[in-house]
Design a protein around this motif. Sequence first.
Motif, PDB file in Angstrom:
ATOM      1  N   ILE A  55      -0.656   5.437   4.145  1.00 51.97           N
ATOM      2  CA  ILE A  55      -1.822   4.550   4.173  1.00 51.97           C
ATOM      3  C   ILE A  55      -3.109   5.357   4.070  1.00 51.97           C
ATOM      4  O   ILE A  55      -4.014   5.012   3.301  1.00 51.97           O
ATOM      5  CB  ILE A  55      -1.800   3.660   5.438  1.00 51.97           C
ATOM      6  CG1 ILE A  55      -0.647   2.649   5.329  1.00 51.97           C
ATOM      7  CG2 ILE A  55      -3.129   2.948   5.639  1.00 51.97           C
ATOM      8  CD1 ILE A  55      -0.315   1.934   6.629  1.00 51.97           C
ATOM      9  N   GLU A  56      -3.195   6.458   4.818  1.00 48.42           N
ATOM     10  CA  GLU A  56      -4.400   7.291   4.733  1.00 48.42           C
ATOM     11  C   GLU A  56      -4.537   7.897   3.335  1.00 48.42           C
ATOM     12  O   GLU A  56      -5.634   7.951   2.775  1.00 48.42           O
ATOM     13  CB  GLU A  56      -4.387   8.407   5.783  1.00 48.42           C
ATOM     14  CG  GLU A  56      -5.653   9.239   5.713  1.00 48.42           C
ATOM     15  CD  GLU A  56      -5.820  10.205   6.860  1.00 48.42           C
ATOM     16  OE1 GLU A  56      -6.031  11.393   6.607  1.00 48.42           O
ATOM     17  OE2 GLU A  56      -5.762   9.753   8.032  1.00 48.42           O
ATOM     18  N   ILE A 105       0.837  -1.199   0.000  1.00 47.31           N
ATOM     19  CA  ILE A 105       0.000   0.000   0.000  1.00 47.31           C
ATOM     20  C   ILE A 105       0.871   1.248   0.000  1.00 47.31           C
ATOM     21  O   ILE A 105       0.618   2.194  -0.757  1.00 47.31           O
ATOM     22  CB  ILE A 105      -0.962  -0.012   1.213  1.00 47.31           C
ATOM     23  CG1 ILE A 105      -2.049  -1.063   1.002  1.00 47.31           C
ATOM     24  CG2 ILE A 105      -1.572   1.373   1.446  1.00 47.31           C
ATOM     25  CD1 ILE A 105      -2.906  -1.331   2.211  1.00 47.31           C
ATOM     26  N   TYR A 132      -3.509   6.666   0.495  1.00 45.85           N
ATOM     27  CA  TYR A 132      -3.946   5.608  -0.409  1.00 45.85           C
ATOM     28  C   TYR A 132      -5.422   5.279  -0.209  1.00 45.85           C
ATOM     29  O   TYR A 132      -6.166   5.118  -1.187  1.00 45.85           O
ATOM     30  CB  TYR A 132      -3.074   4.362  -0.208  1.00 45.85           C
ATOM     31  CG  TYR A 132      -3.378   3.270  -1.185  1.00 45.85           C
ATOM     32  CD1 TYR A 132      -2.923   3.352  -2.502  1.00 45.85           C
ATOM     33  CD2 TYR A 132      -4.117   2.151  -0.810  1.00 45.85           C
ATOM     34  CE1 TYR A 132      -3.205   2.350  -3.409  1.00 45.85           C
ATOM     35  CE2 TYR A 132      -4.387   1.142  -1.718  1.00 45.85           C
ATOM     36  CZ  TYR A 132      -3.942   1.244  -3.014  1.00 45.85           C
ATOM     37  OH  TYR A 132      -4.224   0.257  -3.918  1.00 45.85           O
ATOM     38  N   ASP A 133      -5.851   5.195   1.029  1.00 40.47           N
ATOM     39  CA  ASP A 133      -7.257   4.889   1.320  1.00 40.47           C
ATOM     40  C   ASP A 133      -8.186   5.964   0.777  1.00 40.47           C
ATOM     41  O   ASP A 133      -9.220   5.664   0.167  1.00 40.47           O
ATOM     42  CB  ASP A 133      -7.475   4.709   2.824  1.00 40.47           C
ATOM     43  CG  ASP A 133      -6.871   3.426   3.363  1.00 40.47           C
ATOM     44  OD1 ASP A 133      -6.522   2.531   2.555  1.00 40.47           O
ATOM     45  OD2 ASP A 133      -6.727   3.327   4.601  1.00 40.47           O
ATOM     46  N   ASN A 141      -8.307   5.969  -3.123  1.00 43.12           N
ATOM     47  CA  ASN A 141      -9.125   4.892  -3.669  1.00 43.12           C
ATOM     48  C   ASN A 141     -10.607   5.049  -3.368  1.00 43.12           C
ATOM     49  O   ASN A 141     -11.437   4.454  -4.043  1.00 43.12           O
ATOM     50  CB  ASN A 141      -8.628   3.537  -3.192  1.00 43.12           C
ATOM     51  CG  ASN A 141      -7.385   3.112  -3.928  1.00 43.12           C
ATOM     52  OD1 ASN A 141      -7.253   3.353  -5.110  1.00 43.12           O
ATOM     53  ND2 ASN A 141      -6.460   2.507  -3.229  1.00 43.12           N
ATOM     54  N   ALA A 142     -10.941   5.836  -2.358  1.00 43.95           N
ATOM     55  CA  ALA A 142     -12.342   6.053  -2.019  1.00 43.95           C
ATOM     56  C   ALA A 142     -12.991   7.052  -2.962  1.00 43.95           C
ATOM     57  O   ALA A 142     -14.221   7.076  -3.106  1.00 43.95           O
ATOM     58  CB  ALA A 142     -12.471   6.541  -0.583  1.00 43.95           C
ATOM     59  N   THR A 186      -7.402  14.368  -2.898  1.00 41.50           N
ATOM     60  CA  THR A 186      -6.960  13.473  -1.825  1.00 41.50           C
ATOM     61  C   THR A 186      -6.153  14.233  -0.786  1.00 41.50           C
ATOM     62  O   THR A 186      -6.383  14.096   0.417  1.00 41.50           O
ATOM     63  CB  THR A 186      -6.126  12.307  -2.400  1.00 41.50           C
ATOM     64  OG1 THR A 186      -6.933  11.589  -3.334  1.00 41.50           O
ATOM     65  CG2 THR A 186      -5.642  11.372  -1.309  1.00 41.50           C
TER      66      THR A 186
END
Length: 108
Positions: A99-100, A7, A102-103, A106-107, A56
């Motif tokens: 990580i945040e 990730i 990437y999350d 993708n959201a 993002t």
Amino acid sequence: MDEINEIKDKAILIIKSYLKSKRTVEFLNKGYLDLGEVKDKMGFDIYLTIAKVEATLSCLQEKYYFLIANEFINPKHPYWWQDYYSRSSYYRIKNQALIEFYDIYNAN
């Protein structure tokens, strides 16, 4: 652990694509490149990439945005973080930030 590293690697690749897209737009605006030529070579929509990454970044917690901006987008020097974090805090927050990022990416 491998999934987390994957990730983080993907997040870094997204940020690198964003930076490449930003540079390409600068060259387009200066007339050094042709948009048709860019679309053929890049294989992705540079404007969509820029918009999605900027959206993002705007959703990140401030501490994560600060780290990503200083580490990847506007790097000052390799040890910029020493004025702000201990080594362990830097790596922990960097991992959490990627990580945040990437999350959220993708959201969208």
